[in-house]
Design a protein around this motif. Structure first.
Motif, mmCIF file in Angstrom:
data_model
loop_
_atom_site.group_PDB
_atom_site.id
_atom_site.type_symbol
_atom_site.label_atom_id
_atom_site.label_comp_id
_atom_site.label_asym_id
_atom_site.label_seq_id
_atom_site.Cartn_x
_atom_site.Cartn_y
_atom_site.Cartn_z
ATOM 1 N N ARG A 171 30.948 35.580 48.416
ATOM 2 C CA ARG A 171 30.782 35.496 46.967
ATOM 3 C C ARG A 171 30.363 36.833 46.354
ATOM 4 O O ARG A 171 30.946 37.279 45.374
ATOM 5 C CB ARG A 171 29.743 34.420 46.604
ATOM 6 N N ALA A 172 29.356 37.475 46.939
ATOM 7 C CA ALA A 172 28.865 38.733 46.383
ATOM 8 C C ALA A 172 29.941 39.812 46.430
ATOM 9 O O ALA A 172 30.099 40.597 45.489
ATOM 10 C CB ALA A 172 27.610 39.189 47.132
ATOM 11 N N SER A 173 30.680 39.859 47.514
ATOM 12 C CA SER A 173 31.736 40.854 47.663
ATOM 13 C C SER A 173 32.854 40.629 46.644
ATOM 14 O O SER A 173 33.347 41.570 46.015
ATOM 15 C CB SER A 173 32.297 40.808 49.087
ATOM 16 N N SER A 174 33.253 39.374 46.456
ATOM 17 C CA SER A 174 34.286 39.054 45.472
ATOM 18 C C SER A 174 33.806 39.363 44.057
ATOM 19 O O SER A 174 34.563 39.869 43.219
ATOM 20 C CB SER A 174 34.672 37.572 45.582
ATOM 21 N N ARG A 175 32.535 39.074 43.801
ATOM 22 C CA ARG A 175 31.962 39.377 42.486
ATOM 23 C C ARG A 175 31.977 40.878 42.219
ATOM 24 O O ARG A 175 32.230 41.314 41.097
ATOM 25 C CB ARG A 175 30.535 38.826 42.412
ATOM 26 N N ASP A 176 31.739 41.683 43.254
ATOM 27 C CA ASP A 176 31.751 43.136 43.088
ATOM 28 C C ASP A 176 33.125 43.637 42.632
ATOM 29 O O ASP A 176 33.225 44.592 41.863
ATOM 30 C CB ASP A 176 31.360 43.829 44.391
ATOM 31 N N VAL A 177 34.179 43.000 43.124
ATOM 32 C CA VAL A 177 35.529 43.381 42.701
ATOM 33 C C VAL A 177 35.706 43.118 41.208
ATOM 34 O O VAL A 177 36.253 43.950 40.469
ATOM 35 C CB VAL A 177 36.595 42.621 43.516
ATOM 36 N N LEU A 178 35.236 41.963 40.750
ATOM 37 C CA LEU A 178 35.345 41.617 39.331
ATOM 38 C C LEU A 178 34.491 42.540 38.463
ATOM 39 O O LEU A 178 34.925 42.944 37.371
ATOM 40 C CB LEU A 178 34.938 40.159 39.121
ATOM 41 N N ILE A 179 33.305 42.901 38.944
ATOM 42 C CA ILE A 179 32.450 43.820 38.204
ATOM 43 C C ILE A 179 33.120 45.184 38.084
ATOM 44 O O ILE A 179 33.050 45.842 37.037
ATOM 45 C CB ILE A 179 31.074 43.953 38.888
ATOM 46 N N ALA A 180 33.784 45.626 39.150
ATOM 47 C CA ALA A 180 34.500 46.901 39.099
ATOM 48 C C ALA A 180 35.587 46.868 38.034
ATOM 49 O O ALA A 180 35.786 47.852 37.297
ATOM 50 C CB ALA A 180 35.108 47.218 40.474
ATOM 51 N N LEU A 181 36.292 45.743 37.928
ATOM 52 C CA LEU A 181 37.316 45.614 36.889
ATOM 53 C C LEU A 181 36.680 45.658 35.504
ATOM 54 O O LEU A 181 37.190 46.348 34.604
ATOM 55 C CB LEU A 181 38.093 44.313 37.082
ATOM 56 N N LEU A 182 35.588 44.927 35.312
ATOM 57 C CA LEU A 182 34.920 44.935 34.008
ATOM 58 C C LEU A 182 34.436 46.333 33.641
ATOM 59 O O LEU A 182 34.567 46.765 32.492
ATOM 60 C CB LEU A 182 33.743 43.957 34.020
ATOM 61 N N ASP A 183 33.884 47.053 34.613
ATOM 62 C CA ASP A 183 33.442 48.430 34.353
ATOM 63 C C ASP A 183 34.616 49.291 33.890
ATOM 64 O O ASP A 183 34.484 50.116 32.981
ATOM 65 C CB ASP A 183 32.817 49.037 35.611
ATOM 66 N N GLN A 184 35.763 49.101 34.533
ATOM 67 C CA GLN A 184 36.954 49.867 34.174
ATOM 68 C C GLN A 184 37.420 49.517 32.766
ATOM 69 O O GLN A 184 37.786 50.402 31.979
ATOM 70 C CB GLN A 184 38.051 49.592 35.198
ATOM 71 N N LEU A 185 37.399 48.236 32.424
ATOM 72 C CA LEU A 185 37.829 47.796 31.097
ATOM 73 C C LEU A 185 36.880 48.310 30.016
ATOM 74 O O LEU A 185 37.320 48.762 28.950
ATOM 75 C CB LEU A 185 37.895 46.273 31.046
ATOM 76 N N ILE A 186 35.572 48.260 30.286
ATOM 77 C CA ILE A 186 34.592 48.722 29.309
ATOM 78 C C ILE A 186 34.702 50.225 29.110
ATOM 79 O O ILE A 186 34.614 50.739 27.988
ATOM 80 C CB ILE A 186 33.174 48.318 29.755
ATOM 81 N N ALA A 187 34.913 50.962 30.217
ATOM 82 C CA ALA A 187 35.059 52.411 30.114
ATOM 83 C C ALA A 187 36.282 52.773 29.275
ATOM 84 O O ALA A 187 36.237 53.699 28.455
ATOM 85 C CB ALA A 187 35.172 53.020 31.510
ATOM 86 N N ALA A 188 37.376 52.025 29.458
ATOM 87 C CA ALA A 188 38.583 52.287 28.670
ATOM 88 C C ALA A 188 38.344 51.968 27.199
ATOM 89 O O ALA A 188 38.801 52.688 26.309
ATOM 90 C CB ALA A 188 39.745 51.464 29.216
ATOM 91 N N ALA A 189 37.597 50.868 26.933
ATOM 92 C CA ALA A 189 37.321 50.478 25.548
ATOM 93 C C ALA A 189 36.373 51.446 24.863
ATOM 94 O O ALA A 189 36.346 51.540 23.633
ATOM 95 C CB ALA A 189 36.731 49.065 25.512
ATOM 96 N N ALA A 190 35.584 52.173 25.662
ATOM 97 C CA ALA A 190 34.613 53.113 25.101
ATOM 98 C C ALA A 190 35.188 54.522 24.978
ATOM 99 O O ALA A 190 34.443 55.485 24.829
ATOM 100 C CB ALA A 190 33.359 53.143 25.966
ATOM 101 N N GLY A 191 36.514 54.629 25.028
ATOM 102 C CA GLY A 191 37.167 55.925 24.891
ATOM 103 C C GLY A 191 36.958 56.523 23.514
ATOM 104 O O GLY A 191 36.162 56.027 22.713
#
Length: 203
Positions: A171-191
């Motif tokens: 569970r924790a490992s799978s959650r980390d993958v989703l968090i990485a995606l969210l970080d990427q999306l937020i970084a793109a939105a904060a351009g």
């Protein structure tokens, strides 16, 4: 409690995430491991009708397959809920991907490094549609024989696409993958022209 003391909590934002990849890479396992609800699964037993159609090379022990979608949900903090939609992996079910992708804010392409070619179609799918994604490298039996940068080079991924080593059973490992995606999306939105908030696609 008086009305003046009542705190009205805003409904959380909901984000649709697509979990894609080849046949037998662990999509159903990932959705099931991380979902806070009993996941919806559309698995059916593999039968003789699939012989010569489904590529079981390297996954000969697989007994069932997703024929429509997997669905799960995970709450990230107090104000964000992710709805996870797992795609079927076999080529004969790829026609469903377009419908499942409608409204998706981002995606995870799950890779089995023993059979990387099985996920090339998913990488191409997201790239052609301009859907942001990360690559989750599912380490079967907990093994990760290659570092992320070697995998990035082998798949010819651009620098902004994160490669995350994971274990879809955990569970924790799978959650980390989703968090990485969210970080990427937020970084793109904060351009330069963004405000850092996740924008929901239309359609």
């Amino acid at each position: 409690m008086a009305d003046s003391d009542t705190v009205t909590r805003a409904a959380p934002d909901t984000v649709k995430i697509l979990i894609a990849g080849g046949f037998g890479v662990g999509k159903t396992t990932l959705v099931g491991s991380v979902s806070e609800i009993a996941p919806l699964r559309t698995e059916e037993p593999l039968t003789a009708a699939g012989l010569g159609v489904d590529d079981l090379d390297g996954i000969e022990r697989k007994k069932a397959t997703t024929v429509a979608l997997d669905f799960g949900r995970i709450t990230i903090g107090d104000d964000l809920v992710l709805y996870l939609f797992g795609t079927p992996g076999q080529q004969r079910f790829w026609f469903m991907w377009n419908d499942l992708a409608v409204g998706a804010l981002g995606g995870v392409v799950l890779i089995d490094v023993r059979r990387p070619r099985t996920s090339f179609a998913a990488l191409d799918f997201f790239e052609r549609r301009g859907i942001p994604f990360v690559v989750g490298v599912n380490g079967f039996y907990g093994e990760h024989p290659y570092p992320p940068e070697e995998i990035r080079e082998a798949l010819a991924l651009p620098d902004h696409v994160q490669v995350v080593l994971c274990d879809a059973r955990d569970r924790a490992s799978s959650r980390d993958v989703l968090i990485a995606l969210l970080d990427q999306l937020i970084a793109a939105a904060a351009g330069p022209d963004g405000d850092g908030r996740l924008a929901h696609p239309v359609g």
